[in-house]
Design a protein around this motif. Structure first.
Motif, PDB file in Angstrom:
ATOM      1  N   LEU A 200       0.844  -1.205   0.000  1.00 22.07           N
ATOM      2  CA  LEU A 200       0.000   0.000   0.000  1.00 22.07           C
ATOM      3  C   LEU A 200       0.874   1.248   0.000  1.00 22.07           C
ATOM      4  N   PHE A 201       1.988   1.164   0.707  1.00 25.54           N
ATOM      5  CA  PHE A 201       2.829   2.347   0.890  1.00 25.54           C
ATOM      6  C   PHE A 201       4.022   2.401  -0.071  1.00 25.54           C
ATOM      7  N   ALA A 202       4.228   1.336  -0.859  1.00 28.83           N
ATOM      8  CA  ALA A 202       5.355   1.347  -1.807  1.00 28.83           C
ATOM      9  C   ALA A 202       5.145   2.477  -2.821  1.00 28.83           C
ATOM     10  N   PRO A 203       6.076   3.411  -2.900  1.00 30.17           N
ATOM     11  CA  PRO A 203       5.821   4.605  -3.715  1.00 30.17           C
ATOM     12  C   PRO A 203       6.081   4.421  -5.212  1.00 30.17           C
ATOM     13  N   GLU A 204       5.272   5.033  -6.009  1.00 27.33           N
ATOM     14  CA  GLU A 204       5.482   5.135  -7.458  1.00 27.33           C
ATOM     15  C   GLU A 204       5.649   6.628  -7.721  1.00 27.33           C
ATOM     16  N   PRO A 205       6.892   7.144  -7.582  1.00 28.41           N
ATOM     17  CA  PRO A 205       7.079   8.604  -7.544  1.00 28.41           C
ATOM     18  C   PRO A 205       6.590   9.347  -8.787  1.00 28.41           C
ATOM     19  N   GLU A 206       6.484   8.647  -9.928  1.00 31.50           N
ATOM     20  CA  GLU A 206       6.079   9.389 -11.139  1.00 31.50           C
ATOM     21  C   GLU A 206       4.682   9.989 -11.014  1.00 31.50           C
ATOM     22  N   VAL A 207       3.859   9.425 -10.083  1.00 27.72           N
ATOM     23  CA  VAL A 207       2.500   9.966  -9.955  1.00 27.72           C
ATOM     24  C   VAL A 207       2.498  11.402  -9.426  1.00 27.72           C
ATOM     25  N   LEU A 208       3.589  11.792  -8.785  1.00 28.61           N
ATOM     26  CA  LEU A 208       3.632  13.148  -8.221  1.00 28.61           C
ATOM     27  C   LEU A 208       3.589  14.217  -9.303  1.00 28.61           C
ATOM     28  N   PHE A 209       3.899  13.832 -10.533  1.00 28.58           N
ATOM     29  CA  PHE A 209       3.852  14.801 -11.638  1.00 28.58           C
ATOM     30  C   PHE A 209       2.484  14.784 -12.340  1.00 28.58           C
ATOM     31  N   ASN A 210       1.593  13.953 -11.822  1.00 29.97           N
ATOM     32  CA  ASN A 210       0.271  13.839 -12.424  1.00 29.97           C
ATOM     33  C   ASN A 210      -0.714  14.733 -11.652  1.00 29.97           C
ATOM     34  N   PRO A 211      -1.249  15.799 -12.285  1.00 31.26           N
ATOM     35  CA  PRO A 211      -2.148  16.711 -11.558  1.00 31.26           C
ATOM     36  C   PRO A 211      -3.388  16.014 -11.012  1.00 31.26           C
ATOM     37  N   ASP A 212      -3.786  14.945 -11.691  1.00 33.90           N
ATOM     38  CA  ASP A 212      -4.957  14.183 -11.267  1.00 33.90           C
ATOM     39  C   ASP A 212      -4.789  13.649  -9.845  1.00 33.90           C
ATOM     40  N   VAL A 213      -3.559  13.282  -9.502  1.00 32.49           N
ATOM     41  CA  VAL A 213      -3.275  12.712  -8.182  1.00 32.49           C
ATOM     42  C   VAL A 213      -3.450  13.781  -7.100  1.00 32.49           C
ATOM     43  N   TRP A 214      -2.988  14.984  -7.385  1.00 33.79           N
ATOM     44  CA  TRP A 214      -3.114  16.093  -6.433  1.00 33.79           C
ATOM     45  C   TRP A 214      -4.587  16.459  -6.249  1.00 33.79           C
ATOM     46  N   ARG A 215      -5.326  16.421  -7.350  1.00 33.51           N
ATOM     47  CA  ARG A 215      -6.758  16.704  -7.283  1.00 33.51           C
ATOM     48  C   ARG A 215      -7.458  15.608  -6.469  1.00 33.51           C
ATOM     49  N   GLY A 216      -7.056  14.362  -6.733  1.00 33.36           N
ATOM     50  CA  GLY A 216      -7.653  13.231  -6.006  1.00 33.36           C
ATOM     51  C   GLY A 216      -7.408  13.352  -4.512  1.00 33.36           C
ATOM     52  N   ALA A 217      -6.184  13.758  -4.136  1.00 35.56           N
ATOM     53  CA  ALA A 217      -5.839  13.865  -2.709  1.00 35.56           C
ATOM     54  C   ALA A 217      -6.631  14.987  -2.042  1.00 35.56           C
ATOM     55  N   THR A 218      -6.766  16.122  -2.735  1.00 37.49           N
ATOM     56  CA  THR A 218      -7.495  17.251  -2.150  1.00 37.49           C
ATOM     57  C   THR A 218      -8.976  16.896  -1.990  1.00 37.49           C
ATOM     58  N   SER A 219      -9.545  16.267  -3.028  1.00 35.55           N
ATOM     59  CA  SER A 219     -10.957  15.884  -2.956  1.00 35.55           C
ATOM     60  C   SER A 219     -11.163  14.878  -1.827  1.00 35.55           C
ATOM     61  N   GLN A 220     -10.271  13.908  -1.764  1.00 33.95           N
ATOM     62  CA  GLN A 220     -10.354  12.864  -0.733  1.00 33.95           C
ATOM     63  C   GLN A 220     -10.390  13.513   0.659  1.00 33.95           C
ATOM     64  N   MET A 221      -9.543  14.551   0.841  1.00 34.49           N
ATOM     65  CA  MET A 221      -9.453  15.202   2.139  1.00 34.49           C
ATOM     66  C   MET A 221     -10.768  15.894   2.499  1.00 34.49           C
ATOM     67  N   PHE A 222     -11.385  16.537   1.498  1.00 34.81           N
ATOM     68  CA  PHE A 222     -12.647  17.218   1.740  1.00 34.81           C
ATOM     69  C   PHE A 222     -13.724  16.235   2.171  1.00 34.81           C
ATOM     70  N   PHE A 223     -13.800  15.118   1.418  1.00 38.91           N
ATOM     71  CA  PHE A 223     -14.867  14.152   1.710  1.00 38.91           C
ATOM     72  C   PHE A 223     -14.622  13.462   3.038  1.00 38.91           C
ATOM     73  N   THR A 224     -13.372  13.063   3.257  1.00 38.82           N
ATOM     74  CA  THR A 224     -13.103  12.233   4.421  1.00 38.82           C
ATOM     75  C   THR A 224     -13.294  12.994   5.734  1.00 38.82           C
ATOM     76  N   LEU A 225     -13.071  14.300   5.708  1.00 37.37           N
ATOM     77  CA  LEU A 225     -13.203  15.064   6.954  1.00 37.37           C
ATOM     78  C   LEU A 225     -14.599  15.666   7.133  1.00 37.37           C
ATOM     79  N   SER A 226     -15.534  15.263   6.284  1.00 39.03           N
ATOM     80  CA  SER A 226     -16.916  15.784   6.359  1.00 39.03           C
ATOM     81  C   SER A 226     -16.945  17.303   6.272  1.00 39.03           C
ATOM     82  N   LEU A 227     -16.109  17.877   5.414  1.00 39.49           N
ATOM     83  CA  LEU A 227     -16.098  19.329   5.270  1.00 39.49           C
ATOM     84  C   LEU A 227     -17.098  19.724   4.176  1.00 39.49           C
TER      85      LEU A 227
END
Lengths: 527, 161
Positions: A200-227
């Motif tokens: 689960l934690f093994a990194p695939e660093p190339e994803v850091l250059f994918n804007p979709d991943v940053w969007r996914g993380a921000t959205s995930q944070m909004f939903f998960t914290l009930s904001l």
């Protein structure tokens, strides 16, 4: 006559309620699905940045707003930003109301699966890969009865407000943690389970250059914290004056993400041990993939099968009661209605909505080899509503919320109010974040989401669905459903918010907030 | 008699349609890997050689998709299957999908003929990281420490205040 505002009995009661609200079905399965999709360990970098840059600051702002105004979300937003603020507040509450409806439907399916798991003679056979337990369930009438049970539980747990909610979360939340820890221990001892955890934690660093991943993380944070649901503001409005809002927000956020960490570890151990691919959606993970993993366990399959759905039910209930409470508190604050009547209205409307999502006539999952024209309308309805209400509604509300709090009350005033009561002092960075960085970030997120996939492109959410024999009224409805549902969501929430914000309700003394702001400024030496 | 013949004709004409779902189904082949028995804790390992056996289908090539359905999925052609066997050395750890396929010619929207793989049988497998620095473990520990020590410290401060 106005009922006195309820209060949480203890700090721990509030923390359990707020973290119970944040920890829901999404934490158990959605995080694992997203972490896999977005590159495992590498996803943790954008995830942590989103937690500290977006999650915790917005939660501090929501807690601060509730405590500052002592009002639920729409009325608090009105005091912060006038009629526009109240409109945004009601939009958030109606959007959350829609989410509550289909969330309860999903919980109804969980109850149905729980009953099936209890009744099943051989769970390892019943939930084996390729099983149709869930698709058979949603085609029947059992979920409609189950929806009634879930609404009944919600009414019971919200009936006395903070009193019953606090009682419930003091049992449910620790139980959730224990159940999840047991799953982690079991996962650890599965063959290959520990490797799965690491995977689960093994990194695939190339994803850091994918804007979709940053969007996914921000959205995930909004939903998960009930904001953006108005829940945290409503809960914070029941806090005593001396409460430490910064620490409350930090604790709630870290507990939520910690639970997500544990759930991810448990799910990944199972996926790796039994070579199962995570489903792209929450429903698939929850009702098919994870039960298939449980079915392959070498021992106590029935106990774990039943315990998994019981865990989902209590995690879902601690979230759904917070959504219902936000709705009830908002209507009570606006119209000064007795709690019982307000709850009854919310429950009847909510039950009808949840039933609509669960109606077997709308859930025509095509039978194996059956005609492809039989589209699963009910699931589509749920999927589309989820897409707009979750994917766009929460971020839209978050954006307006930052603007209203940042520029309405004034981020600096809210910060001073929070700092007066907190050991952890917010710096001027909080003002910059709330006024500029977060609005820009959330605007970009929304813009990219719209440009990238939906309305402008030929995706299922932006265009019609083609049925096999595209004739007849029913098929026309199916083909137009993505646009119809989008229209219904925008018009329904927008019109509802406009009507509610314009309705004659409680006579708010807006000067009270102005006076409080002035007082804070004086104390801070600004005036 | 005419009715009987009509029924017979309909049955004969309809037979392909009735049989279509079975005909269209993928042949019931399987992919087996020597030394891979997850139930006995025998997993594949990155950078180790394994023999893959493709049974029950006439697949000519084998390929692997690492982290299938994710945003970082990586496709790797393993090579030609000879006598139902092929040797494979996994280059990445985690979940992977093996696909045995044949190349078929299909016409695209413009009418041009293109060669495309037709997957006959597939299998999801788990690959252990094997030797090397356990970066995944480090990130797991670090993320857990930040979240849980942070939550613990925050709760302590909250209850003290």
């Amino acid at each position: 006559m106005t009922e006195p505002r309820a209060q949480w009995k203890s700090k721990m009661g509030f923390i359990l309620a707020a973290s119970g609200s944040a920890i829901g079905l999404g934490n158990i399965v959605m995080f694992s699905s997203n972490a896999y999709k977005y590159g495992g360990g590498a996803f943790y970098l954008p995830y942590f940045i989103a937690l500290f840059l977006v999650g915790i600051p917005v939660m501090i702002a929501e807690f601060g707003l509730g405590a500052f105004t002592k009002k639920s979300f729409p009325m608090a937003m009105r005091q912060a930003g006038g009629r526009v603020g109240e409109f945004a507040g009601w939009f958030a509450i109606l959007n959350a109301g829609l989410i509550t409806m289909f969330y309860v439907t999903i919980l109804g399916w969980v109850v149905g699966m729980l009953i099936r798991a209890i009744a099943m003679e051989d769970v390892s056979q019943g939930f084996a890969p390729g099983n149709t337990v869930w698709s058979d369930l949603i085609r029947g009438w059992l979920p409609v009865s189950a929806v009634a049970i879930v609404w009944g539980l919600n009414i019971l747990l919200v009936s006395k407000g903070t009193k019953t909610i606090e009682m419930a979360v003091k049992v449910f939340v620790p139980l959730m943690w224990v159940a999840m820890l047991v799953l982690v221990v079991v996962g650890f001892f599965l063959p290959g389970g520990f490797d799965g955890m690491q995977n689960l934690f093994a990194p695939e660093p190339e994803v850091l250059f994918n804007p979709d991943v940053w969007r996914g993380a921000t959205s995930q944070m909004f939903f998960t914290l009930s904001l953006g649901f108005g829940v945290m503001t409503a809960y914070a409005s029941y806090l005593p004056d001396h409460s430490d809002h910064s620490h409350n927000a930090i604790t709630t956020s870290l507990l939520n993400c910690g639970f997500e960490w544990i759930a991810g570890v448990a799910v990944f151990a199972m996926l790796f041990a039994y070579s199962q691919l995570p489903a792209s959606g929450t429903l698939g993970m929850m009702f098919t993939v994870v039960p298939s993993g449980i079915a392959a366990l070498p021992f106590a399959v029935k106990i774990f099968g039943v315990a998994f759905f019981a865990l989902l039910l209590i995690a879902g209930l601690t979230s759904s009661i917070s959504l219902v409470e936000a709705l009830v508190a908002s209507l009570q604050d606006k119209f000064q209605m007795p709690r019982g009547r307000t709850l009854a209205i919310c429950a009847v409307v909510g039950f009808l909505g949840s039933t609509l999502f669960a109606l077997p006539i709308l859930i025509q999952v095509p039978a194996e080899g059956g005609p492809p024209g039989e589209a699963p309308i009910g699931l589509m309805l749920l999927d589309f509503m989820d897409h707009w209400a979750f994917g766009y509604g929460l971020i839209l509300v978050g954006l307006v919320e930052c603007l209203v709090i940042g520029w309405g009350i004034g981020a600096q005033n809210l910060r001073k109010f929070i700092n007066q009561r907190s050991r952890f002092q917010l710096g001027a960075w909080f003002d910059v974040l709330l006024k500029f960085i977060l609005p820009i970030l959330l605007t970009l997120l929304l813009t990219f989401s719209i440009m990238d996939q939906d309305i402008l492109k030929e995706t299922v959410y932006g265009t019609g669905i083609t049925t096999a024999d595209g004739a007849g009224l029913w098929n026309s409805l199916v083909e137009w459903s993505p646009k119809l549902i989008l229209g219904l969501w925008v018009i329904g929430c927008g019109l509802g918010a406009w009507l509610l914000s314009g309705a004659t309700g409680a006579d708010l003394d807006d000067r009270a907030v102005e006076e409080e702001v002035a007082e804070i400024q004086e104390e801070g030496g600004l005036l | 008699m005419r009715v009987l013949l009509s029924c017979l004709l309909v049955a004969i004409l309809g037979l392909p349609a009735i049989a279509a779902p079975w005909i269209q189904e993928a042949p019931s082949g399987s992919i087996e890997i020597e030394g891979y028995h997850p139930d006995k804790n025998l997993f594949l390992e990155r950078d180790s050689k394994f023999t893959v056996l493709v049974k029950g289908v006439d697949a000519t090539r084998l390929r692997v998709i690492y982290r299938p359905t994710s945003k970082v999925e990586a496709l790797e052609d393993i090579g030609e299957i000879q006598g139902g066997k092929i040797v494979w050395t996994p280059s990445q750890a985690g979940l992977a999908k093996l696909e045995a396929f044949v190349l078929v010619e299909v016409k695209d929207e413009k009418g041009d003929t293109q060669t495309r793989p037709k997957v006959l049988v597939s299998r999801v497998v788990s690959i252990k990281p094997g030797e090397g620095f356990p970066l995944g473990l480090l990130i797991m520990a670090l993320a857990g420490a930040i979240l849980f020590f942070g939550a613990f410290a925050s709760i302590r401060a909250l209850l003290r205040s």
